[in-house]
Design a protein around this motif. Structure first.
Motif, PDB file in Angstrom:
ATOM      1  N   PHE A 160      -5.947 -20.665   9.035  1.00 17.06           N
ATOM      2  CA  PHE A 160      -5.678 -20.427  10.454  1.00 17.06           C
ATOM      3  C   PHE A 160      -4.164 -20.173  10.778  1.00 17.06           C
ATOM      4  CE2 PHE A 160     -10.111 -21.810  10.271  1.00 17.06           C
ATOM      5  CZ  PHE A 160     -10.623 -20.726  11.232  1.00 17.06           C
ATOM      6  N   GLU A 161      -3.387 -20.163   9.862  1.00 16.15           N
ATOM      7  CA  GLU A 161      -1.814 -19.924  10.117  1.00 16.15           C
ATOM      8  C   GLU A 161      -1.757 -18.605  10.880  1.00 16.15           C
ATOM      9  OE1 GLU A 161      -2.342 -22.427   6.493  1.00 16.15           O
ATOM     10  OE2 GLU A 161      -2.881 -20.591   6.958  1.00 16.15           O
ATOM     11  N   PRO A 162      -0.548 -18.619  11.762  1.00 22.89           N
ATOM     12  CA  PRO A 162      -0.357 -17.369  12.429  1.00 22.89           C
ATOM     13  C   PRO A 162      -0.209 -16.088  11.724  1.00 22.89           C
ATOM     14  CG  PRO A 162       0.759 -19.162  13.289  1.00 22.89           C
ATOM     15  CD  PRO A 162       0.196 -19.735  12.041  1.00 22.89           C
ATOM     16  N   GLY A 163      -0.856 -15.082  11.917  1.00 23.47           N
ATOM     17  CA  GLY A 163      -0.706 -13.994  11.207  1.00 23.47           C
ATOM     18  C   GLY A 163      -1.750 -13.773  10.117  1.00 23.47           C
ATOM     19  N   HIS A 233      -0.128 -11.578  16.323  1.00 19.77           N
ATOM     20  CA  HIS A 233      -0.571 -12.106  14.688  1.00 19.77           C
ATOM     21  C   HIS A 233      -0.316 -10.837  13.985  1.00 19.77           C
ATOM     22  CE1 HIS A 233      -2.681 -15.671  15.453  1.00 19.77           C
ATOM     23  NE2 HIS A 233      -3.290 -15.074  16.569  1.00 19.77           N
ATOM     24  N   MET A 234       0.299  -9.640  14.323  1.00 18.80           N
ATOM     25  CA  MET A 234       0.679  -8.641  13.579  1.00 18.80           C
ATOM     26  C   MET A 234       2.362  -8.905  13.181  1.00 18.80           C
ATOM     27  SD  MET A 234      -0.927  -5.038  15.049  1.00 18.80           S
ATOM     28  CE  MET A 234      -0.164  -4.314  13.615  1.00 18.80           C
ATOM     29  N   HIS A 235       2.863  -9.461  14.166  1.00 21.34           N
ATOM     30  CA  HIS A 235       4.277  -9.873  14.035  1.00 21.34           C
ATOM     31  C   HIS A 235       4.286 -11.327  12.967  1.00 21.34           C
ATOM     32  CE1 HIS A 235       8.232 -11.501  15.136  1.00 21.34           C
ATOM     33  NE2 HIS A 235       7.675 -12.856  15.254  1.00 21.34           N
ATOM     34  N   GLY A 237       2.332 -11.886  10.899  1.00 21.15           N
ATOM     35  CA  GLY A 237       1.684 -11.618   9.455  1.00 21.15           C
ATOM     36  C   GLY A 237       2.597 -10.595   8.712  1.00 21.15           C
ATOM     37  N   GLY A 238       3.735 -10.320   9.250  1.00 21.50           N
ATOM     38  CA  GLY A 238       4.784  -9.674   8.589  1.00 21.50           C
ATOM     39  C   GLY A 238       4.578  -7.770   8.954  1.00 21.50           C
ATOM     40  N   TRP A 239       3.712  -7.529   9.629  1.00 18.97           N
ATOM     41  CA  TRP A 239       3.244  -5.948   9.475  1.00 18.97           C
ATOM     42  C   TRP A 239       4.250  -5.484  10.764  1.00 18.97           C
ATOM     43  CZ3 TRP A 239       0.823  -3.527   6.201  1.00 18.97           C
ATOM     44  CH2 TRP A 239       0.436  -2.363   6.473  1.00 18.97           C
ATOM     45  N   VAL A 240       4.793  -6.096  11.560  1.00 17.58           N
ATOM     46  CA  VAL A 240       5.785  -5.626  12.763  1.00 17.58           C
ATOM     47  C   VAL A 240       6.708  -6.855  13.101  1.00 17.58           C
ATOM     48  CG1 VAL A 240       4.224  -3.860  13.617  1.00 17.58           C
ATOM     49  CG2 VAL A 240       4.343  -6.231  14.658  1.00 17.58           C
ATOM     50  N   ASP A 241       7.801  -6.346  13.694  1.00 17.08           N
ATOM     51  CA  ASP A 241       8.923  -7.577  14.351  1.00 17.08           C
ATOM     52  C   ASP A 241       8.945  -7.264  15.399  1.00 17.08           C
ATOM     53  OD1 ASP A 241      10.836  -9.283  14.620  1.00 17.08           O
ATOM     54  OD2 ASP A 241      11.984  -8.639  12.915  1.00 17.08           O
ATOM     55  N   GLU A 273       5.563  -6.048  23.781  1.00 13.03           N
ATOM     56  CA  GLU A 273       4.365  -6.058  22.925  1.00 13.03           C
ATOM     57  C   GLU A 273       4.593  -5.092  21.889  1.00 13.03           C
ATOM     58  OE1 GLU A 273       1.191  -4.681  25.643  1.00 13.03           O
ATOM     59  OE2 GLU A 273       1.304  -6.243  26.991  1.00 13.03           O
ATOM     60  N   CYS A 274       4.132  -5.348  20.746  1.00 16.04           N
ATOM     61  CA  CYS A 274       4.535  -4.650  19.532  1.00 16.04           C
ATOM     62  C   CYS A 274       3.197  -4.136  18.580  1.00 16.04           C
ATOM     63  CB  CYS A 274       5.534  -5.259  18.643  1.00 16.04           C
ATOM     64  SG  CYS A 274       4.901  -6.943  18.163  1.00 16.04           S
ATOM     65  N   ALA A 275       2.127  -4.503  19.275  1.00 12.31           N
ATOM     66  CA  ALA A 275       0.749  -3.848  18.536  1.00 12.31           C
ATOM     67  C   ALA A 275       0.775  -2.513  18.349  1.00 12.31           C
ATOM     68  CB  ALA A 275      -0.449  -4.457  19.338  1.00 12.31           C
ATOM     69  N   GLY A 276       1.612  -1.600  19.214  1.00 14.21           N
ATOM     70  CA  GLY A 276       1.541  -0.110  18.960  1.00 14.21           C
ATOM     71  C   GLY A 276       0.477   0.386  19.203  1.00 14.21           C
ATOM     72  N   THR A 277      -0.196   1.635  18.659  1.00 10.71           N
ATOM     73  CA  THR A 277      -1.154   2.569  19.179  1.00 10.71           C
ATOM     74  C   THR A 277      -2.193   2.498  17.452  1.00 10.71           C
ATOM     75  OG1 THR A 277       0.054   4.322  18.186  1.00 10.71           O
ATOM     76  CG2 THR A 277       0.123   3.955  20.653  1.00 10.71           C
TER      77      THR A 277
END
Length: 316
Positions: A160-163, A233-235, A237-241, A273-277
């Motif tokens: 359950f680690e962040p990301g 979580h996207m942040h 998880g390494g998907w966005v910064d 916010e950085c989830a994007g579209t």
């Protein structure tokens, strides 16, 4: 009473913790410029001014430091143990001079005079205003993270680690079910929650709601808190910064007419916010084929070692 005659009353001020281990996103020293889209709206000349401002915007401060504690490295999730991020967030707040004791405190502060958001939505602020947290064994920012619907950061169970998808689903399930208990249980006791975080229930609910999260026409998430959850979580998880291009310094004229650089806080960063579209295409799919899982697997030491071994064999 005579024993106290002539005694001076001194105001206690939280000082930032000194030390080489302090790493924060927000400034630890003064003076500080507070800006809105690059325009200075407030000056914080002293440490007390800075601490007061961040205290009034505590949820935003925790949100920024949570991103700092989970910032990806070279596009890969940070290598953290269960519970490590929660401890890092508490340390960061202590470094800022905003540490809490083991007693109770209000989770989310009021808005500042500039009208900036405290970092949680109006719903979250009203829900959290009367909420306090008992922090067993020391400082904890559980109440604030729970008000932001990110309690998964405090789960000590591996996986359950962040990301991770598990943490994302848990937090989305928490957000979905929160209104059902707020009227009867406005206060969440951290120790009682930690004894049984009910991961199966919240994950199941979060998994069910993920494909149906409301969006605006261009695909951005409509619900502010869900947008924060997905962004976090996207942040992590390494998907966005989320921290790319975050304002940390500003230039201003010095008394002698030259330009000088000072620490700065950009209030729009508090709402970032950085989830994007394209979050839906990245996160929704068959189990194990989502972007978070694929990125984590690609960045794992085993995958890296295997890829290096294959590359070396091909060059022989």
């Amino acid at each position: 009473m005579q024993a106290f005659e002539g005694a001076r009353v001194l105001r206690a001020v939280a000082e930032p913790r000194a030390g080489t281990q302090c790493t924060t996103v927000l400034p630890r020293t003064s003076p500080v410029e507070v800006q809105v889209e690059g325009r200075t709206v407030m000056n914080l000349p002293t440490g007390l001014d800075r601490v007061t401002f961040l205290t009034e915007n505590r949820a935003s401060a925790v949100w920024m430091e949570a991103q700092g504690a989970t910032r990806p490295l070279n596009g890969c999730p940070a290598d953290v143990r269960p519970g490590q991020v929660a401890a890092d967030i508490a340390d960061r707040m202590s470094c800022l001079g905003l540490g809490v004791d083991a007693g109770s405190r209000t989770a989310v502060g009021p808005e500042t005079q500039t009208g900036a958001s405290s970092g949680a939505s109006s719903d979250a602020r009203s829900e959290a205003r009367a909420r306090t947290a008992s922090a067993p064994g020391g400082a904890s920012e559980f109440a604030t993270m729970e008000a932001l619907s990110l309690p998964s950061v405090y789960i000590r169970e591996p996986g359950f680690e962040p990301g991770t998808v598990a943490a994302l689903e848990y937090d989305l399930g928490w957000r979905a079910l929160a209104p059902s208990w707020r009227t009867v249980m406005p206060s969440i006791d951290e120790a009682a929650w930690a004894a049984d975080p009910n991961t199966a229930l919240f994950r199941a609910v979060g998994r069910a709601v993920l494909p149906h999260l409301a969006t605006y026409e261009h695909g951005d998430l409509a619900d502010e808190i869900c947008a924060r959850i997905v962004s976090f979580h996207m942040h992590a998880g390494g998907w966005v910064d989320c921290l790319s291009n975050v304002t940390q310094t500003a230039a201003r004229p010095s008394p002698n007419g030259e330009s000088e650089t000072v620490a700065a806080i950009e209030l729009s960063d508090f709402l970032r916010e950085c989830a994007g579209t394209n979050w839906r295409e990245s996160l929704i799919g068959r189990e194990g084929e989502d972007a978070l899982t694929r990125r984590r697997e690609a960045c794992s030491p085993a995958s890296t070692t295997a890829a290096t071994s294959v590359g070396a064999a091909e060059t022989r």
